[in-house]
Design a protein around this motif. Structure first.
Motif, PDB file in Angstrom:
ATOM      1  N   GLN A 118     -16.491  -9.541 -42.622  1.00 57.19           N
ATOM      2  CA  GLN A 118     -15.622 -10.638 -42.199  1.00 57.19           C
ATOM      3  C   GLN A 118     -14.255 -10.533 -42.858  1.00 57.19           C
ATOM      4  OE1 GLN A 118     -17.698 -14.260 -43.138  1.00 57.19           O
ATOM      5  NE2 GLN A 118     -19.204 -13.980 -41.510  1.00 57.19           N
ATOM      6  N   GLN A 119     -14.255 -10.246 -44.150  1.00 62.63           N
ATOM      7  CA  GLN A 119     -12.987 -10.120 -44.865  1.00 62.63           C
ATOM      8  C   GLN A 119     -12.177  -8.945 -44.333  1.00 62.63           C
ATOM      9  OE1 GLN A 119     -11.914 -12.422 -47.048  1.00 62.63           O
ATOM     10  NE2 GLN A 119      -9.980 -11.330 -46.934  1.00 62.63           N
ATOM     11  N   TYR A 120     -12.845  -7.837 -44.055  1.00 60.28           N
ATOM     12  CA  TYR A 120     -12.168  -6.653 -43.503  1.00 60.28           C
ATOM     13  C   TYR A 120     -11.548  -6.985 -42.147  1.00 60.28           C
ATOM     14  CZ  TYR A 120     -11.479  -1.887 -41.815  1.00 60.28           C
ATOM     15  OH  TYR A 120     -10.921  -0.743 -41.320  1.00 60.28           O
ATOM     16  N   LEU A 121     -12.274  -7.714 -41.317  1.00 62.43           N
ATOM     17  CA  LEU A 121     -11.767  -8.110 -40.000  1.00 62.43           C
ATOM     18  C   LEU A 121     -10.570  -9.042 -40.141  1.00 62.43           C
ATOM     19  CD1 LEU A 121     -12.255  -7.970 -36.917  1.00 62.43           C
ATOM     20  CD2 LEU A 121     -13.719  -9.969 -37.170  1.00 62.43           C
ATOM     21  N   LEU A 122     -10.652  -9.999 -41.051  1.00 63.24           N
ATOM     22  CA  LEU A 122      -9.535 -10.924 -41.270  1.00 63.24           C
ATOM     23  C   LEU A 122      -8.297 -10.184 -41.774  1.00 63.24           C
ATOM     24  CD1 LEU A 122     -11.281 -14.033 -42.844  1.00 63.24           C
ATOM     25  CD2 LEU A 122     -10.210 -13.878 -40.605  1.00 63.24           C
ATOM     26  N   ASP A 123      -8.499  -9.238 -42.678  1.00 63.86           N
ATOM     27  CA  ASP A 123      -7.369  -8.461 -43.188  1.00 63.86           C
ATOM     28  C   ASP A 123      -6.727  -7.648 -42.067  1.00 63.86           C
ATOM     29  OD1 ASP A 123      -7.869  -9.498 -45.676  1.00 63.86           O
ATOM     30  OD2 ASP A 123      -8.903  -7.699 -46.439  1.00 63.86           O
ATOM     31  N   GLY A 124      -7.547  -7.079 -41.200  1.00 64.22           N
ATOM     32  CA  GLY A 124      -7.018  -6.320 -40.060  1.00 64.22           C
ATOM     33  C   GLY A 124      -6.233  -7.202 -39.103  1.00 64.22           C
ATOM     34  N   LYS A 126      -4.721  -9.980 -39.910  1.00 62.96           N
ATOM     35  CA  LYS A 126      -3.492 -10.398 -40.588  1.00 62.96           C
ATOM     36  C   LYS A 126      -2.414  -9.330 -40.457  1.00 62.96           C
ATOM     37  CE  LYS A 126      -5.570 -13.432 -44.027  1.00 62.96           C
ATOM     38  NZ  LYS A 126      -5.930 -13.590 -45.442  1.00 62.96           N
ATOM     39  N   ALA A 127      -2.811  -8.073 -40.432  1.00 68.87           N
ATOM     40  CA  ALA A 127      -1.837  -6.985 -40.283  1.00 68.87           C
ATOM     41  C   ALA A 127      -1.128  -7.072 -38.936  1.00 68.87           C
ATOM     42  CB  ALA A 127      -2.533  -5.632 -40.436  1.00 68.87           C
ATOM     43  N   TYR A 128      -1.844  -7.510 -37.898  1.00 70.12           N
ATOM     44  CA  TYR A 128      -1.224  -7.654 -36.576  1.00 70.12           C
ATOM     45  C   TYR A 128      -0.493  -8.983 -36.430  1.00 70.12           C
ATOM     46  CZ  TYR A 128      -3.759  -3.565 -34.931  1.00 70.12           C
ATOM     47  OH  TYR A 128      -4.221  -2.297 -34.762  1.00 70.12           O
ATOM     48  N   ILE A 129      -1.005 -10.020 -37.063  1.00 73.03           N
ATOM     49  CA  ILE A 129      -0.427 -11.349 -36.917  1.00 73.03           C
ATOM     50  C   ILE A 129       0.807 -11.535 -37.789  1.00 73.03           C
ATOM     51  CG2 ILE A 129      -0.911 -13.799 -37.319  1.00 73.03           C
ATOM     52  CD1 ILE A 129      -3.766 -13.263 -36.471  1.00 73.03           C
ATOM     53  N   ALA A 130       0.867 -10.866 -38.921  1.00 73.53           N
ATOM     54  CA  ALA A 130       1.963 -11.067 -39.875  1.00 73.53           C
ATOM     55  C   ALA A 130       3.342 -10.836 -39.243  1.00 73.53           C
ATOM     56  CB  ALA A 130       1.761 -10.180 -41.098  1.00 73.53           C
ATOM     57  N   PRO A 131       3.584  -9.737 -38.502  1.00 71.99           N
ATOM     58  CA  PRO A 131       4.914  -9.568 -37.919  1.00 71.99           C
ATOM     59  C   PRO A 131       5.264 -10.657 -36.908  1.00 71.99           C
ATOM     60  CG  PRO A 131       3.688  -7.490 -37.831  1.00 71.99           C
ATOM     61  CD  PRO A 131       2.748  -8.548 -38.275  1.00 71.99           C
ATOM     62  N   VAL A 132       4.304 -11.036 -36.094  1.00 72.65           N
ATOM     63  CA  VAL A 132       4.556 -12.088 -35.103  1.00 72.65           C
ATOM     64  C   VAL A 132       4.811 -13.406 -35.810  1.00 72.65           C
ATOM     65  CG1 VAL A 132       3.521 -13.379 -33.195  1.00 72.65           C
ATOM     66  CG2 VAL A 132       3.183 -10.909 -33.357  1.00 72.65           C
ATOM     67  N   SER A 133       4.020 -13.681 -36.819  1.00 71.35           N
ATOM     68  CA  SER A 133       4.183 -14.912 -37.581  1.00 71.35           C
ATOM     69  C   SER A 133       5.550 -14.952 -38.258  1.00 71.35           C
ATOM     70  CB  SER A 133       3.070 -15.013 -38.620  1.00 71.35           C
ATOM     71  OG  SER A 133       3.231 -16.152 -39.407  1.00 71.35           O
ATOM     72  N   ALA A 134       5.987 -13.819 -38.780  1.00 71.32           N
ATOM     73  CA  ALA A 134       7.308 -13.766 -39.431  1.00 71.32           C
ATOM     74  C   ALA A 134       8.410 -14.038 -38.421  1.00 71.32           C
ATOM     75  CB  ALA A 134       7.508 -12.396 -40.084  1.00 71.32           C
TER      76      ALA A 134
END
Length: 192
Positions: A118-124, A126-134
């Protein structure tokens, strides 16, 4: 063969008993006699129950009425039979889909139990969501700053200010986009 027939039946019996294969078969049969006895007794009990049910006309009538009542709820028409055969025809494909869904469900179930996955999936994610979120945060900050500045400006907007704004490349680009968007919308509404 003729010699065997001429010998007495007891001699043939004794000769057969002296054969090692026959002796082994008799030994196995003797060891299995308790199981054979249990099977025969169970079959006799089953026959007795079946015989008593068949003799009991009232029980039979009740049984058939219940079965008839259960079956009467189902209307078996040609369409139902055709639908059943269509379903049977598509069964191999449905089995493949159910198999894939079952594998997916098993995967999701194991993922639900495994905290590390679950943590690995969430981290993955976040890698895709972080640029959009920024980018969204940057856009919100720009709008908030523009809102604050607009609230603090008290000078009126004149025709000359609008003319000056019209020459700004950003405004020109936004106006061209708006104009093109309105043209496309008009074309789409005329086609309907």
């Amino acid at each position: 063969m003729k010699d065997r027939k001429e010998q007495g039946s007891s001699d043939i019996f004794l000769e057969d008993l002296s054969d090692p294969e026959v002796q082994e078969a008799i030994s196995i049969l003797i060891r299995k006699l308790p199981k054979i006895k249990d099977t025969v007794l169970a079959a006799e009990e089953g026959l007795e129950v079946a015989t008593s049910i068949l003799r009991d006309q009232e029980s039979l009538r009740y049984l058939f009425e219940r079965v008839d009542g259960q079956l009467s709820r189902f209307s078996v028409e040609k369409e139902s039979i055709d639908a059943l055969f269509t379903l049977l025809d598509k069964m191999p494909k449905l089995v493949k889909y159910v198999s894939v869904l079952e594998q997916a469900a098993d995967f999701l179930e194991s993922l639900g139990k495994d905290k590390q996955s679950q943590q690995y999936l969430l981290d993955g994610m976040k890698a895709y969501i972080a640029p959009v979120s920024a980018q969204v945060e940057h856009g919100m900050a720009v709008f908030q700053e523009a809102k604050v500045r607009a609230e603090h400006k008290s000078e009126p907007v004149s025709v000359f200010t609008l003319y000056k704004l019209m020459k700004d490349p950003t405004v020109q680009k936004a106006l061209r986009f708006t104009q093109t968007l309105l043209e496309v919308l008009a074309e789409k509404s005329n086609k309907k």
